[in-house]
Design a protein around this motif. Structure first.
Motif, PDB file in Angstrom:
ATOM      1  N   UNK A  87       0.821  -1.196   0.000  1.00 23.40           N
ATOM      2  CA  UNK A  87       0.000   0.000   0.000  1.00 23.40           C
ATOM      3  C   UNK A  87       0.854   1.245   0.000  1.00 23.40           C
ATOM      4  N   UNK A  88       0.205   2.397   0.044  1.00 20.23           N
ATOM      5  CA  UNK A  88       0.939   3.664   0.095  1.00 20.23           C
ATOM      6  C   UNK A  88       0.098   4.715   0.790  1.00 20.23           C
ATOM      7  N   UNK A  89       0.707   5.837   1.061  1.00 12.24           N
ATOM      8  CA  UNK A  89       0.018   6.941   1.724  1.00 12.24           C
ATOM      9  C   UNK A  89      -1.178   7.389   0.888  1.00 12.24           C
ATOM     10  N   UNK A  90      -2.329   7.549   1.551  1.00 10.21           N
ATOM     11  CA  UNK A  90      -3.562   7.996   0.888  1.00 10.21           C
ATOM     12  C   UNK A  90      -4.270   9.069   1.726  1.00 10.21           C
ATOM     13  N   UNK A  91      -3.503   9.865   2.434  1.00  5.37           N
ATOM     14  CA  UNK A  91      -4.092  10.840   3.356  1.00  5.37           C
ATOM     15  C   UNK A  91      -4.885  11.921   2.619  1.00  5.37           C
ATOM     16  N   UNK A  92      -4.368  12.415   1.499  1.00  5.40           N
ATOM     17  CA  UNK A  92      -4.936  13.617   0.882  1.00  5.40           C
ATOM     18  C   UNK A  92      -5.897  13.345  -0.275  1.00  5.40           C
ATOM     19  N   UNK A  93      -5.720  12.264  -0.975  1.00  2.00           N
ATOM     20  CA  UNK A  93      -6.545  11.943  -2.152  1.00  2.00           C
ATOM     21  C   UNK A  93      -6.845  10.454  -2.176  1.00  2.00           C
ATOM     22  N   UNK A  94      -8.048  10.075  -2.653  1.00  2.00           N
ATOM     23  CA  UNK A  94      -9.054  10.892  -3.351  1.00  2.00           C
ATOM     24  C   UNK A  94      -9.868  11.815  -2.449  1.00  2.00           C
ATOM     25  N   UNK A  95      -9.844  11.546  -1.111  1.00  2.00           N
ATOM     26  CA  UNK A  95     -10.441  12.482  -0.153  1.00  2.00           C
ATOM     27  C   UNK A  95      -9.600  12.413   1.114  1.00  2.00           C
ATOM     28  N   UNK A  96      -9.686  13.431   1.938  1.00  2.00           N
ATOM     29  CA  UNK A  96      -8.827  13.483   3.115  1.00  2.00           C
ATOM     30  C   UNK A  96      -9.173  12.371   4.098  1.00  2.00           C
ATOM     31  N   UNK A  97      -8.138  11.576   4.446  1.00  2.00           N
ATOM     32  CA  UNK A  97      -8.254  10.512   5.440  1.00  2.00           C
ATOM     33  C   UNK A  97      -7.019  10.571   6.321  1.00  2.00           C
ATOM     34  N   UNK A  98      -7.166  11.138   7.510  1.00  2.00           N
ATOM     35  CA  UNK A  98      -6.005  11.370   8.366  1.00  2.00           C
ATOM     36  C   UNK A  98      -5.327  10.085   8.816  1.00  2.00           C
ATOM     37  N   UNK A  99      -6.033   8.965   8.742  1.00  2.00           N
ATOM     38  CA  UNK A  99      -5.469   7.697   9.221  1.00  2.00           C
ATOM     39  C   UNK A  99      -4.672   6.933   8.172  1.00  2.00           C
TER      40      UNK A  99
END
Length: 208
Positions: A87-99
């Motif tokens: 997996x990879x970082x997905x904090x900002x897109x497609x929508x903000x997810x701080x976790x």
């Protein structure tokens, strides 16, 4: 590709998986095209134990940047060296997810995938040293080893785990932490990918 994130990939096929991910990354964006071409043409070195995982982590980190997220990619491998989740970082897109840091996204893929593998037999490889939140998730899960490429001098926690509350220090004692072994070229790539947009993303966080 999303549905394949929990598919078991033998160690010898991991470089091919990395290159298939790189093929999905568009060429637009500052520095992305040149980095993509470098990684796509990279030949894994047998002299470095963790090269396949480092290449895949970098490919995933670059994919994250191309999507507007922080450049961090992670891989979980079993005792035979096969990739069982990534997996990879997905904090900002497609929508903000701080976790959804890179490690969290990868752990979600693994735990949602239903694999019955004892966590002590697993290794998580990351392109960047885990932050406090991710470190606590990994030790709570009982991950056997956590190996990372680049140090994170600002937010990294694995080398400062003696500052955790006692309960987390106790849990962390069961996990081996360390730097993975890869070529200087891949190590430099992990740093460059992370630094390519992190200042911009940090400003977004500060202004939320």
């Amino acid at each position: 590709m999303e549905s394949d994130r929990c598919r078991r990939t033998p160690r010898e096929l991991i470089p091919g998986l990395a290159k298939s991910i790189l093929e999905t990354i568009p060429g637009e964006g500052s520095g992305i095209s040149g980095m993509r071409e470098m990684l796509a043409g990279y030949e894994v070195l047998d002299t470095h134990r963790d090269e396949p995982y480092a290449l895949l982590a970098c490919a995933l980190a670059l994919q994250a940047v191309s999507e507007g997220n922080a450049g961090i990619g992670c891989v979980i491998a079993d005792a035979e060296g096969a990739s069982v989740a990534y997996g990879h970082n997905r904090v900002f897109h497609p929508r903000f997810r701080s976790d959804l840091h890179g490690e969290m996204d990868t752990m979600n893929a693994f735990e949602d995938g239903g694999e019955e593998i004892p966590p002590r037999d697993l290794t998580l490889y990351s392109s960047l040293e885990p932050c406090p939140m991710c470190m606590v998730r990994l030790v709570t899960a009982g991950m056997g080893r956590v190996l990372y490429m680049a140090r994170d001098e600002q937010w990294g926690m694995t080398e400062g785990r003696d500052r955790l509350p006692p309960v987390w220090q106790d849990l962390a004692a069961g996990t081996v932490f360390g730097r993975l072994e890869c070529s200087p070229g891949l190590m430099d790539a992990s740093i460059r990918i992370f630094n390519s947009n992190i200042d911009e993303l940090y400003e977004i966080l500060k202004n939320r």
